[in-house]
Scaffold this motif. Structure first.
Motif, PDB file in Angstrom:
ATOM      1  N   ALA A  91       1.930  -0.232   0.717  1.00 54.01           N
ATOM      2  CA  ALA A  91       2.826  -1.265   0.198  1.00 54.01           C
ATOM      3  C   ALA A  91       4.057  -1.406   1.084  1.00 54.01           C
ATOM      4  CB  ALA A  91       3.240  -0.926  -1.234  1.00 54.01           C
ATOM      5  N   VAL A  92       4.627  -0.267   1.496  1.00 50.91           N
ATOM      6  CA  VAL A  92       5.825  -0.281   2.335  1.00 50.91           C
ATOM      7  C   VAL A  92       5.537  -0.930   3.686  1.00 50.91           C
ATOM      8  CG1 VAL A  92       7.537   1.149   3.492  1.00 50.91           C
ATOM      9  CG2 VAL A  92       6.771   1.753   1.194  1.00 50.91           C
ATOM     10  N   LEU A  93       4.451  -0.529   4.313  1.00 56.48           N
ATOM     11  CA  LEU A  93       4.129  -1.054   5.643  1.00 56.48           C
ATOM     12  C   LEU A  93       3.727  -2.522   5.601  1.00 56.48           C
ATOM     13  CD1 LEU A  93       2.227   1.963   7.238  1.00 56.48           C
ATOM     14  CD2 LEU A  93       4.578   1.210   7.654  1.00 56.48           C
ATOM     15  N   THR A  94       3.198  -2.981   4.481  1.00 57.97           N
ATOM     16  CA  THR A  94       2.904  -4.407   4.338  1.00 57.97           C
ATOM     17  C   THR A  94       4.185  -5.222   4.445  1.00 57.97           C
ATOM     18  OG1 THR A  94       0.914  -4.075   3.002  1.00 57.97           O
ATOM     19  CG2 THR A  94       2.051  -6.185   2.754  1.00 57.97           C
ATOM     20  N   ILE A 125       1.205  -5.968  -4.376  1.00 54.18           N
ATOM     21  CA  ILE A 125       2.057  -4.777  -4.424  1.00 54.18           C
ATOM     22  C   ILE A 125       2.388  -4.412  -5.871  1.00 54.18           C
ATOM     23  CG2 ILE A 125       4.364  -3.900  -3.847  1.00 54.18           C
ATOM     24  CD1 ILE A 125       4.113  -5.442  -1.187  1.00 54.18           C
ATOM     25  N   ILE A 126       2.671  -5.414  -6.681  1.00 49.41           N
ATOM     26  CA  ILE A 126       2.941  -5.161  -8.102  1.00 49.41           C
ATOM     27  C   ILE A 126       1.727  -4.527  -8.775  1.00 49.41           C
ATOM     28  CG2 ILE A 126       3.352  -6.280 -10.337  1.00 49.41           C
ATOM     29  CD1 ILE A 126       5.130  -8.300  -8.799  1.00 49.41           C
ATOM     30  N   LYS A 127       0.528  -5.023  -8.487  1.00 49.82           N
ATOM     31  CA  LYS A 127      -0.692  -4.448  -9.065  1.00 49.82           C
ATOM     32  C   LYS A 127      -0.857  -2.982  -8.667  1.00 49.82           C
ATOM     33  CE  LYS A 127      -3.350  -8.782  -8.761  1.00 49.82           C
ATOM     34  NZ  LYS A 127      -4.504  -9.400  -8.044  1.00 49.82           N
ATOM     35  N   ILE A 128      -0.509  -2.662  -7.426  1.00 45.81           N
ATOM     36  CA  ILE A 128      -0.637  -1.290  -6.931  1.00 45.81           C
ATOM     37  C   ILE A 128       0.181  -0.324  -7.776  1.00 45.81           C
ATOM     38  CG2 ILE A 128       0.295   0.164  -5.063  1.00 45.81           C
ATOM     39  CD1 ILE A 128      -1.058  -1.670  -3.067  1.00 45.81           C
ATOM     40  N   PHE A 129       1.414  -0.710  -8.127  1.00 48.81           N
ATOM     41  CA  PHE A 129       2.278   0.204  -8.863  1.00 48.81           C
ATOM     42  C   PHE A 129       2.114   0.100 -10.378  1.00 48.81           C
ATOM     43  CE2 PHE A 129       4.612  -0.202  -4.788  1.00 48.81           C
ATOM     44  CZ  PHE A 129       4.532   1.127  -4.409  1.00 48.81           C
ATOM     45  N   ASN A 134      -7.217  -0.837  -7.110  1.00 50.65           N
ATOM     46  CA  ASN A 134      -7.870  -0.525  -5.838  1.00 50.65           C
ATOM     47  C   ASN A 134      -8.109  -1.761  -4.978  1.00 50.65           C
ATOM     48  OD1 ASN A 134      -8.025   2.269  -6.190  1.00 50.65           O
ATOM     49  ND2 ASN A 134      -9.955   2.107  -7.309  1.00 50.65           N
ATOM     50  N   ASP A 135      -8.478  -2.877  -5.613  1.00 52.54           N
ATOM     51  CA  ASP A 135      -8.729  -4.100  -4.846  1.00 52.54           C
ATOM     52  C   ASP A 135      -7.445  -4.583  -4.168  1.00 52.54           C
ATOM     53  OD1 ASP A 135     -11.410  -4.171  -5.513  1.00 52.54           O
ATOM     54  OD2 ASP A 135     -11.085  -5.402  -7.291  1.00 52.54           O
ATOM     55  N   ALA A 136      -6.315  -4.411  -4.842  1.00 53.12           N
ATOM     56  CA  ALA A 136      -5.036  -4.806  -4.257  1.00 53.12           C
ATOM     57  C   ALA A 136      -4.756  -3.972  -3.006  1.00 53.12           C
ATOM     58  CB  ALA A 136      -3.912  -4.644  -5.270  1.00 53.12           C
ATOM     59  N   TYR A 137      -4.988  -2.674  -3.105  1.00 54.20           N
ATOM     60  CA  TYR A 137      -4.827  -1.796  -1.939  1.00 54.20           C
ATOM     61  C   TYR A 137      -5.735  -2.239  -0.799  1.00 54.20           C
ATOM     62  CZ  TYR A 137      -6.026   2.262   0.971  1.00 54.20           C
ATOM     63  OH  TYR A 137      -6.317   3.095   2.027  1.00 54.20           O
ATOM     64  N   ASN A 138      -6.987  -2.518  -1.120  1.00 53.50           N
ATOM     65  CA  ASN A 138      -7.942  -2.889  -0.078  1.00 53.50           C
ATOM     66  C   ASN A 138      -7.543  -4.181   0.621  1.00 53.50           C
ATOM     67  OD1 ASN A 138      -9.506  -0.631  -0.615  1.00 53.50           O
ATOM     68  ND2 ASN A 138     -10.879  -1.709  -2.017  1.00 53.50           N
ATOM     69  N   PHE A 266      13.029  -4.818  -4.262  1.00 54.22           N
ATOM     70  CA  PHE A 266      11.739  -5.219  -4.814  1.00 54.22           C
ATOM     71  C   PHE A 266      10.813  -4.013  -4.941  1.00 54.22           C
ATOM     72  CE2 PHE A 266       7.317  -6.348  -3.602  1.00 54.22           C
ATOM     73  CZ  PHE A 266       6.951  -7.025  -4.748  1.00 54.22           C
ATOM     74  N   LEU A 267      10.767  -3.188  -3.897  1.00 51.10           N
ATOM     75  CA  LEU A 267       9.909  -2.009  -3.928  1.00 51.10           C
ATOM     76  C   LEU A 267      10.289  -1.081  -5.070  1.00 51.10           C
ATOM     77  CD1 LEU A 267       9.229  -0.575  -0.343  1.00 51.10           C
ATOM     78  CD2 LEU A 267       7.557  -1.107  -2.122  1.00 51.10           C
TER      79      LEU A 267
END
Length: 380
Positions: A91-94, A125-129, A134-138, A266-267
């Motif tokens: 998320a950070v590197l995105t 990113i919101i879905k990740i946290f 998993n799909d959001a990460y991918n 935001f993060l």
């Protein structure tokens, strides 16, 4: 450095004082020597559970944050599977990569070639946290590529991290990423190219082979499960990434992530978000759905005065949480990262793990022990 020995494990305490510290005044002893059965059951067999813990005191002196670490069995050479905890650096590197293109922001829309979902980087990113999607990460993994991830983390001194594969997918090609179609406005798009990344070398650290067997294509393979081609995200690096997000001013410019104040805000807001605040139904996603420390073993609401900025991981019997915990009412703040393996039968990929019986109760109580330690210090 002072060492405390018990019959089953070594606790390494990174402290500066010379005299023996009384139990009520020492965080590790206070937490690990708890009589609570959720703690005691694990501590009595701590080697079997491959527990690693880092508790960090956060103090501010002359405008600079000082971090004092207290470790239990933390060793970057002893492998544990990080699972979804790797989603934080992704998320950070995105956000950092978006800054390299003046035409893109976190609210830019995109879709992956072959995917039917049009989304934005911010939504993923919101879905990740919120629910560790998993799909959001991918999708963000496709945007970055392994070589970019490795280069950026290495530049910041995070050299032990290796993020090499997607999560929960049968895609055999973890070297080539998929192209993105990105919207510059409502009518204009451009396509990114597939990224061909470097081959993934096997990890060369300890405890990469675990257990007595694993399931593959519905068949039991009677040999240890080999994690050497999996992601690697040790405890130290997990806390280092989190600290760079929460306390960027405590690091040099080269160590910081290249993010604006708005992106950092935001993060932090998304890291502490609860599923209900991201639009997920409360009946299916209670407040502690991805908050293991303090609340993981309860479905009760988390008080609004408690903020937990974290990322959990759970897969292959391994549970991990890396968190900055803040109580605004009692002026309490600390960092805690821990991992535990709960796989009694020693077979991986069979979905038979003691998450709810042992793992999550241990992490939840561990968080409460450290919180209570801080609360008692305030009351003294």
């Amino acid at each position: 450095m002072k060492h405390f020995f018990t019959p089953v494990f070594i606790i390494i305490l990174l402290i500066s004082c010379k005299e023996k510290v009384k139990t009520p005044d020492h965080p590790i002893k206070y937490a690990i020597e708890s009589a609570n059965p959720k703690i005691k059951k694990v501590v009595d067999s701590i080697t079997k559970y491959e527990v690693q813990i880092r508790y960090t005191e956060v103090n501010k002196k002359q405008g600079v944050y000082i971090f004092n670490n207290y470790d239990v069995n933390v060793n970057s050479k002893n492998y544990f599977y990080p699972a979804s905890s790797v989603k934080l650096p992704i998320a950070v590197l995105t956000l950092e990569k978006l800054n390299e293109n003046d035409s893109l922001t976190k609210d830019s829309s995109f879709f992956i070639e072959g995917d039917t979902l049009k989304t934005t980087f911010a939504k993923e990113i919101i879905k990740i946290f919120a629910v560790s999607d998993n799909d959001a990460y991918n999708r963000l993994f496709e945007f970055l590529g392994q070589d970019y991830i490795d280069k950026k983390l290495t530049e910041k001194g995070l050299k032990d991290v290796r993020i090499s594969h997607r999560l929960s997918t049968e895609d055999p090609d973890n070297v080539t990423t998929k192209p993105l179609v990105i919207y510059l406005n409502d009518s204009t798009t451009y396509n990114t190219k597939a990224i061909i990344n470097s081959p993934i070398p096997p990890l060369e650290i300890d405890k990469l082979k675990k257990g007595i067997g694993y399931i593959e294509e519905d068949s039991l393979q009677k040999e240890p499960f080999d994690f050497s081609l999996k992601n690697n995200y040790p405890i130290n690096d997990q806390q280092q990434v989190l600290q760079r997000v929460i306390f960027p001013e405590s690091f040099t410019k080269t160590q910081q992530f290249n993010l604006s104040n708005e992106q950092l805000s935001f993060l932090k807001s998304t890291m502490s978000i609860l599923p209900k605040d991201a639009g997920y139904p409360k009946n299916d996603y209670h407040d502690s759905y991805v908050k293991f420390f303090m609340y993981g073993d309860t479905k009760e609401p988390i008080p609004s005065t408690i903020k937990i900025y974290n990322k959990v991981g759970y897969a292959y019997g391994t549970l991990t949480d890396c968190a900055y915990i803040e109580d605004t009412e009692n002026n309490i703040q600390f960092m805690l990262t821990a991992t535990i393996l709960v796989n009694k039968n020693g077979v991986f990929n069979d979905n038979t793990y003691e998450y709810n019986e042992i793992g999550i109760p241990f992490l939840a109580q561990l968080g409460r022990e450290f919180y209570n330690y801080n609360l008692k210090k305030k009351q003294n």
